[in-house]
Design a protein around this motif. Sequence first.
Motif, PDB file in Angstrom:
ATOM      1  N   GLY A 105      41.473  85.304  31.096  1.00 25.03           N
ATOM      2  CA  GLY A 105      40.974  86.523  30.627  1.00 25.03           C
ATOM      3  C   GLY A 105      40.167  86.698  29.454  1.00 25.03           C
ATOM      4  O   GLY A 105      39.736  87.838  28.957  1.00 25.03           O
ATOM      5  N   PHE A 154      41.925  65.766  35.527  1.00 26.68           N
ATOM      6  CA  PHE A 154      42.034  67.085  34.779  1.00 26.68           C
ATOM      7  C   PHE A 154      42.873  66.744  33.731  1.00 26.68           C
ATOM      8  O   PHE A 154      44.149  66.533  33.763  1.00 26.68           O
ATOM      9  N   ASN A 167      36.670  72.477  31.727  1.00 27.84           N
ATOM     10  CA  ASN A 167      37.174  73.584  32.683  1.00 27.84           C
ATOM     11  C   ASN A 167      36.573  74.778  31.781  1.00 27.84           C
ATOM     12  O   ASN A 167      37.297  75.148  30.838  1.00 27.84           O
TER      13      ASN A 167
HETATM   14  N1  GDD Z   1      50.090  86.297  32.702  1.00 26.96           N
HETATM   15  C1  GDD Z   1      50.295  85.192  31.901  1.00 26.96           C
HETATM   16  N2  GDD Z   1      51.129  84.477  31.787  1.00 26.96           N
HETATM   17  N3  GDD Z   1      48.840  84.777  31.380  1.00 26.96           N
HETATM   18  C2  GDD Z   1      48.737  83.807  30.711  1.00 26.96           C
HETATM   19  C3  GDD Z   1      49.958  83.031  30.131  1.00 26.96           C
HETATM   20  C4  GDD Z   1      51.198  83.325  30.852  1.00 26.96           C
HETATM   21  O1  GDD Z   1      52.345  82.764  30.406  1.00 26.96           O
HETATM   22  N4  GDD Z   1      49.485  81.914  29.294  1.00 26.96           N
HETATM   23  C5  GDD Z   1      48.247  82.286  29.377  1.00 26.96           C
HETATM   24  N5  GDD Z   1      47.755  83.324  29.798  1.00 26.96           N
HETATM   25  C6  GDD Z   1      46.395  83.684  30.190  1.00 26.96           C
HETATM   26  C7  GDD Z   1      45.672  83.869  28.703  1.00 26.96           C
HETATM   27  O2  GDD Z   1      45.739  85.385  28.374  1.00 26.96           O
HETATM   28  C8  GDD Z   1      44.047  83.329  28.863  1.00 26.96           C
HETATM   29  O3  GDD Z   1      43.645  84.648  29.384  1.00 26.96           O
HETATM   30  C9  GDD Z   1      44.366  82.339  29.874  1.00 26.96           C
HETATM   31  O4  GDD Z   1      45.741  82.576  30.582  1.00 26.96           O
HETATM   32  C10 GDD Z   1      44.071  80.913  29.394  1.00 26.96           C
HETATM   33  O5  GDD Z   1      44.841  81.091  28.138  1.00 26.96           O
HETATM   34  P1  GDD Z   1      44.136  80.526  26.750  1.00 26.96           P
HETATM   35  O6  GDD Z   1      45.463  80.644  25.890  1.00 26.96           O
HETATM   36  O7  GDD Z   1      43.120  81.306  26.310  1.00 26.96           O
HETATM   37  O8  GDD Z   1      43.958  78.948  27.162  1.00 26.96           O
HETATM   38  P2  GDD Z   1      42.876  78.110  26.116  1.00 26.96           P
HETATM   39  O9  GDD Z   1      41.622  78.914  25.761  1.00 26.96           O
HETATM   40  O10 GDD Z   1      43.466  77.258  25.179  1.00 26.96           O
HETATM   41  O11 GDD Z   1      42.517  76.930  27.513  1.00 26.96           O
HETATM   42  C11 GDD Z   1      42.218  77.401  28.772  1.00 26.96           C
HETATM   43  O12 GDD Z   1      40.912  77.847  28.795  1.00 26.96           O
HETATM   44  C12 GDD Z   1      39.858  76.850  28.521  1.00 26.96           C
HETATM   45  C13 GDD Z   1      38.325  77.450  28.780  1.00 26.96           C
HETATM   46  O13 GDD Z   1      38.357  78.699  28.073  1.00 26.96           O
HETATM   47  C14 GDD Z   1      42.518  76.241  29.724  1.00 26.96           C
HETATM   48  O14 GDD Z   1      42.313  76.721  31.110  1.00 26.96           O
HETATM   49  C15 GDD Z   1      41.577  75.188  29.303  1.00 26.96           C
HETATM   50  O15 GDD Z   1      41.523  74.101  30.462  1.00 26.96           O
HETATM   51  C16 GDD Z   1      39.902  75.886  29.546  1.00 26.96           C
HETATM   52  O16 GDD Z   1      39.089  74.758  29.198  1.00 26.96           O
END
Ligand code: GDD
Length: 345
Positions: A105, A154, A167
Amino acid sequence: MLVGGQGTRLRPLTLTTPKPLLPVAGVPFLAHQFARLRDVGVTRIILATSYRADLFEEVFAGGDFDGVELIFVTEAEPMGTGGAIANAAAALESGPDDPVIVFNGDVLSGHDLGAQLAVHLTSGAEVTLHLVEVDDARRFGCVPTDSSGRVTDFLEKMPNPVANQINAGCYIFKTRVISTIPTARPVSVERETFPNLLQAGAHIQAYVETAYWLDLGTPATYVQGSSDLVTGAIASTALPGAPGQALVLDGAQVSSSAQLVDGSVVGTGAHIGDAAIIRSVIFDDAQVGSGVRLVDCLVGFGAVIGDSSQLERCVIGDGAVIPAGQVLSDSRLWNQDGVLTITSE
Ligand code: GDD
Ligand code: MG
């Protein structure tokens, strides 16, 4: 769409507002996501909520965004990214082989979703991941592929990534793959589901397209994304105005000698004195005094910046009152029990 995270890297702003609802280029960030999906023909979006779930239903009351149906599915406890997908699957209406698109999101992406879907359907993969190239893969999921574009590994958030290909947070699943994710405990799609699928020999395909792409999860990328939307570096039909140097929402009061540049935003009800505001986001009802200079700052709802303060790369919490003449960089400032608290990075 996964929107249940706590947004810890954007505290103190996310103590009150979940990351996907923070104002980006004049509207809650999700409005840009919804508009983009509506524009490519999506008619139904399931929001997997957890942290501050009620606020999503409040902001998008009625479950409709310009004709796109919004469905809210909330986890009782945060279930992780994989658990959230599995939990939200209860609201899916697709058949076992039908594609389901899953989004993180907080990602602003200009990639061609139709092309990703075409790759998914022609390759016959169980899952198809959008991948992009970045300079530093350490804070992302590193995803190597073979010469046919098949994902070979991954590796989530590795200190020494083996590739710059990461990703991008947009997946297309066959519906039946989602049914295999456990629902009784938290699951990380990145750390558990994808590695396990690969281990079992499942076909995960890459869709590599380095269009505009940004994860807005940190203060630096949040100001960058908002600014890019305001200047038109990435187009959004949810932008409430024409692209330009700055976006001033209706009901804001800005001194005629203020300088607003590099994609800055001033929210409704905000008051801006004779200040220089450079690539910064001023939320609704905030006040910025005269002689202030803000560079790459996020100023929370109703916060007050005293005259002549010079702030660079600072995050100011809702309602925080910054006295006149402060000179700070790389800091977070918020009001805790009536006391101004400052932490430096
Ligand atoms: N419903 C729900 N429940 N949503 C969750 C939860 C949960 O427990 N945990 C995380 N999310 C949602 C967050 O709101 C966000 O939109 C999305 O999952 C990814 O979480 P982030 O916290 O933003 O992860 P990130 O940015 O560290 O890493 C992720 O995104 C990267 C790319 O932007 C991973 O998917 C990485 O692999 C990826 O490269
Ligand atoms: Mg993120």
